[in-house]
Structure formats: C-alpha cells, structure tokens
Enzyme design. Structure first.
Site, PDB file in Angstrom:
ATOM      1  N   THR A  14     -78.153 -88.761  25.114  1.00  0.00           N
ATOM      2  CA  THR A  14     -77.788 -87.392  25.493  1.00  0.00           C
ATOM      3  C   THR A  14     -78.466 -86.959  26.785  1.00  0.00           C
ATOM      4  OG1 THR A  14     -77.462 -86.795  23.172  1.00  0.00           O
ATOM      5  CG2 THR A  14     -77.764 -84.990  24.733  1.00  0.00           C
ATOM      6  N   LYS A  59     -91.619 -85.208  24.773  1.00  0.00           N
ATOM      7  CA  LYS A  59     -92.785 -84.388  24.396  1.00  0.00           C
ATOM      8  C   LYS A  59     -93.772 -85.137  23.512  1.00  0.00           C
ATOM      9  CE  LYS A  59     -89.658 -81.827  22.596  1.00  0.00           C
ATOM     10  NZ  LYS A  59     -88.559 -82.784  22.308  1.00  0.00           N
ATOM     11  N   GLY A  99     -87.325 -77.133  27.596  1.00  0.00           N
ATOM     12  CA  GLY A  99     -86.055 -77.643  28.123  1.00  0.00           C
ATOM     13  C   GLY A  99     -85.868 -77.306  29.588  1.00  0.00           C
ATOM     14  N   ILE A 128     -86.209 -74.398  31.055  1.00  0.00           N
ATOM     15  CA  ILE A 128     -87.022 -73.286  31.567  1.00  0.00           C
ATOM     16  C   ILE A 128     -88.129 -73.847  32.463  1.00  0.00           C
ATOM     17  CG2 ILE A 128     -88.464 -71.315  30.955  1.00  0.00           C
ATOM     18  CD1 ILE A 128     -87.130 -71.327  28.191  1.00  0.00           C
ATOM     19  N   GLU A 186     -81.149 -82.048  13.576  1.00  0.00           N
ATOM     20  CA  GLU A 186     -80.946 -83.469  13.300  1.00  0.00           C
ATOM     21  C   GLU A 186     -80.628 -83.678  11.815  1.00  0.00           C
ATOM     22  OE1 GLU A 186     -80.976 -85.758  15.604  1.00  0.00           O
ATOM     23  OE2 GLU A 186     -81.787 -84.584  17.270  1.00  0.00           O
ATOM     24  N   ASP A 246     -92.444 -80.402  16.223  1.00  0.00           N
ATOM     25  CA  ASP A 246     -91.930 -80.341  17.597  1.00  0.00           C
ATOM     26  C   ASP A 246     -92.642 -79.240  18.393  1.00  0.00           C
ATOM     27  OD1 ASP A 246     -89.561 -80.902  19.614  1.00  0.00           O
ATOM     28  OD2 ASP A 246     -89.636 -78.732  19.369  1.00  0.00           O
ATOM     29  N   LYS A 264     -95.412 -79.453  21.742  1.00  0.00           N
ATOM     30  CA  LYS A 264     -95.266 -78.639  22.952  1.00  0.00           C
ATOM     31  C   LYS A 264     -96.487 -77.741  23.153  1.00  0.00           C
ATOM     32  CE  LYS A 264     -90.241 -78.628  22.426  1.00  0.00           C
ATOM     33  NZ  LYS A 264     -89.062 -77.851  21.986  1.00  0.00           N
ATOM     34  N   GLY A 282     -80.726 -79.008  24.773  1.00  0.00           N
ATOM     35  CA  GLY A 282     -79.344 -79.239  25.182  1.00  0.00           C
ATOM     36  C   GLY A 282     -79.285 -80.251  26.313  1.00  0.00           C
TER      37      GLY A 282
END
Length: 337
Positions: free
Chosen positions: A11, A100, A129, A131, A185, A196, A200, A298
């Site tokens: 992706t 990450k 992402g 940003i 997922e 996750d 980060k 995304g």
C-alpha cells in the site's frame, strides 16, 4: 538525477511510486533535479503494472548500485526491514520510512549510523501519516522548549470511539464495520490495544527530550474496555472520550508518557477530531499551543510524507539533517505518581 529504490510494493510503497511519478515536475522544480524510481524490491512480480520492469527480488542489486542514493523502506516489521536499512545506511545511502515499529525499536542506532556515514534516516510518515509533525518539531520549533505533546495518533481507534459515541453502537459492532471499510486490520490488536499509538509516542518523546524513550516502558491502555455505559456517563457530564498520547516534560526533567482513553471537555481542541483523522497539540514554553490536524494514515497521505523525506534527502546529499537523540534513556515518571 536522484535514483531511488523502494523496498516493498504494498500500500505505502506503491503510493510512494505514484506520488513521485504524478508530481514529478513539481518535485523536480523544488529539488533542481529529477527524482527517478530505479528499483522496486518485492518478493512478488507485478505483470501489467506500469513499473513492472523495475521490480527486483535481490536487495544486493540495490545495495551495490552506486547510483542509488535514497532508499524508501515501506516493508514494515523489524526483521528484513531492519537489516536492509542498516546495510543501506552503512553504504552511505539515505533511508526514508513509514515504519513506526522499526523507528521506535532501533531509531537511536539507525540515526547514529546515518550521521556516521553522512547520510540521512528520515521517518516523517511514522507519526501522524501525512501531517508534517516531526519536521515541524525538528525545524520550525527549534527555539522552543517543548513542554508537552498531546495527541490522537491512531485513526482506527478514533473512528471506533466516534461511531460508538454518535451511533450508540457496541465496540464489537463498530470494529467489524471498521474492518469492512479497511480502517482496521483483520487482527486489530496493535491499534485497539494502544500499541501503535505507544510506538508513535516513544518516537515523539525521544525527539522532544533528545533521549531514548523505550516504548515497552510507556504505560499503555487501549480502548477494548470502553463501553456504551462510559459514553452515557461522559455525555451527561458534557465530556468526550478519546484515546490520547500524552507526553509531558516535568520541571525536574522526568518524562510523563502515557497512552490511554481520556475524558475531554467539549471545548478542548482535540475533542472535535473525529473519525479517522489525527490531531496533535504541541505546547512550547514561548509559543504556547500549536495544533496539527489531518489524515494520520492511508496510502497517499502516508506516501506523501515519505516522498517529502525523499526530497529532503535529495537536497542534502552528503549532509545529515536529522539530529538523533542520545543513547541515554529518559527517566519516566511512575504512573502511580
């Protein structure tokens, strides 16, 4: 000409190739030279793909090609991705990534390797992402002493909490819908259990403090225990429930780092961040609060951030622009305090 290799044609990897291809003229105008994808490393073949002739299966082809100056690692995980990244940096090739997990686990070592070999290890896409958060903290807020960072850093959990609140739906029902839409997922554990967001948080905290922050030591709670009864209670009090990453540098230099569901007043800037969007509040001692908002995941938003790192590497060949954090571990506040 800047020649690039992309590791992993999933992706994000296919997104990076698409961004660099579609915006080629704009990118060339900003860098002063053309950026070209020469290799795409993957175990699979892609017959009929516009870039099928660039797909290779042997990383050594990339490693031994002196004309490859930038490698985009979009494989994920900490196995082959770690080994390939390490080898590329030791060969003086800059690496850009959205991984990450790898940055949180090995960022200290990989940043040091990049500095040693006069190249770059950049990972803007690993937090938030698309940003431009890390670059802003690193460059635009250098005059600030960052006192706190508070953020919604996972779009999947934010979507689930938004739907539970607005549609009075149960957690399991909303999770299933998120999986159908591709927001979650098949195994959603990394998102819903907070892992996750924790990774980060470790990256952000390391960048803010200049010290290594071990993700395994960050107090982490996900959203699996949040029920409709919690939303009923919050609604009566005029509050909203959000999974937050909270980083605060205490006066004594210790670091408070926690990931958990929090109650926010409706006036709080992060209370209006809904669905799959991310929002981050950075507090500096001079500037005060600065707000960042956008798509935290995304294909194209994440790929855009990786491509921006590629451009940075192209502009700074032979020069390290990303300052690493030290190997000294940050002292974390005991959550019981």
């Amino acid at each position: 000409m800047v020649n690039v290799a992309v590791l992993g044609y999933g992706t994000v990897g296919s997104g990076v190739v698409e961004v660099l291809g579609r915006n080629r003229e704009q990118i060339s105008g900003k860098t002063g030279e053309e950026i070209q994808v020469r290799y795409i490393l993957d175990l699979r073949d892609f017959p009929g793909d516009p870039y099928e002739d660039r797909v290779v299966h042997d990383f050594n082809l990339i490693l031994e090609d002196a004309e490859i100056s930038v490698v985009c690692e979009t494989m994920g995980g900490v196995g082959a991705a770690y080994q390939f990244t390490k080898q590329a940096l030791m060969a003086g090739k800059s690496v850009c990534t959205s991984n990450k997990e790898l940055v949180a686990m090995h960022g200290t070592e990989l940043l040091a390797l990049a500095a040693e070999h006069h190249c770059n290890y950049l990972f803007e896409a690993s937090v938030g992402g698309g940003i431009p958060l890390l670059r802003t903290i690193q460059n635009s807020l250098t005059a600030e002493r960052i006192q706190a960072v508070t953020g919604i850093l996972n779009g999947t959990t934010n979507y689930i909490l938004t739907k539970m609140e607005k549609e009075h739906a149960d957690y399991g029902e909303v999770l299933k819908k998120a999986q159908e839409l591709g927001y979650a997922e098949r195994n959603p554990e990394a998102d819903v259990e907070g892992h996750d967001t924790c990774r980060k948080t470790a990256i952000l905290a390391s960048l803010v403090t200049g010290k290594t922050v071990d993700a395994a030591k960050i107090e982490t709670e996900g959203i699996t225990g949040v029920t409709q009864a919690d939303f009923d209670f919050a609604s009566k009090k005029g509050l909203r429930i959000k999974l937050l990453s909270v980083i605060k540098v205490e006066e004594d230099g210790k670091l408070l780092a926690v990931v958990a569901p929090f109650l926010l007043t409706e006036e709080h800037p992060l209370a209006v961040v809904e669905d799959v969007f991310n929002g981050v509040l950075v507090t500096g001692n001079m500037l005060g609060d600065t707000m960042f908002y956008g798509r935290g995941a995304g294909k194209l938003p994440t790929a855009s951030a990786v491509a921006a790192d590629v451009i940075d590497c192209a502009r700074n060949r032979g020069r390290t622009v990303m300052e690493g954090w030290s190997r000294e571990e940050a002292e974390l506040v005991d959550i019981k305090e």
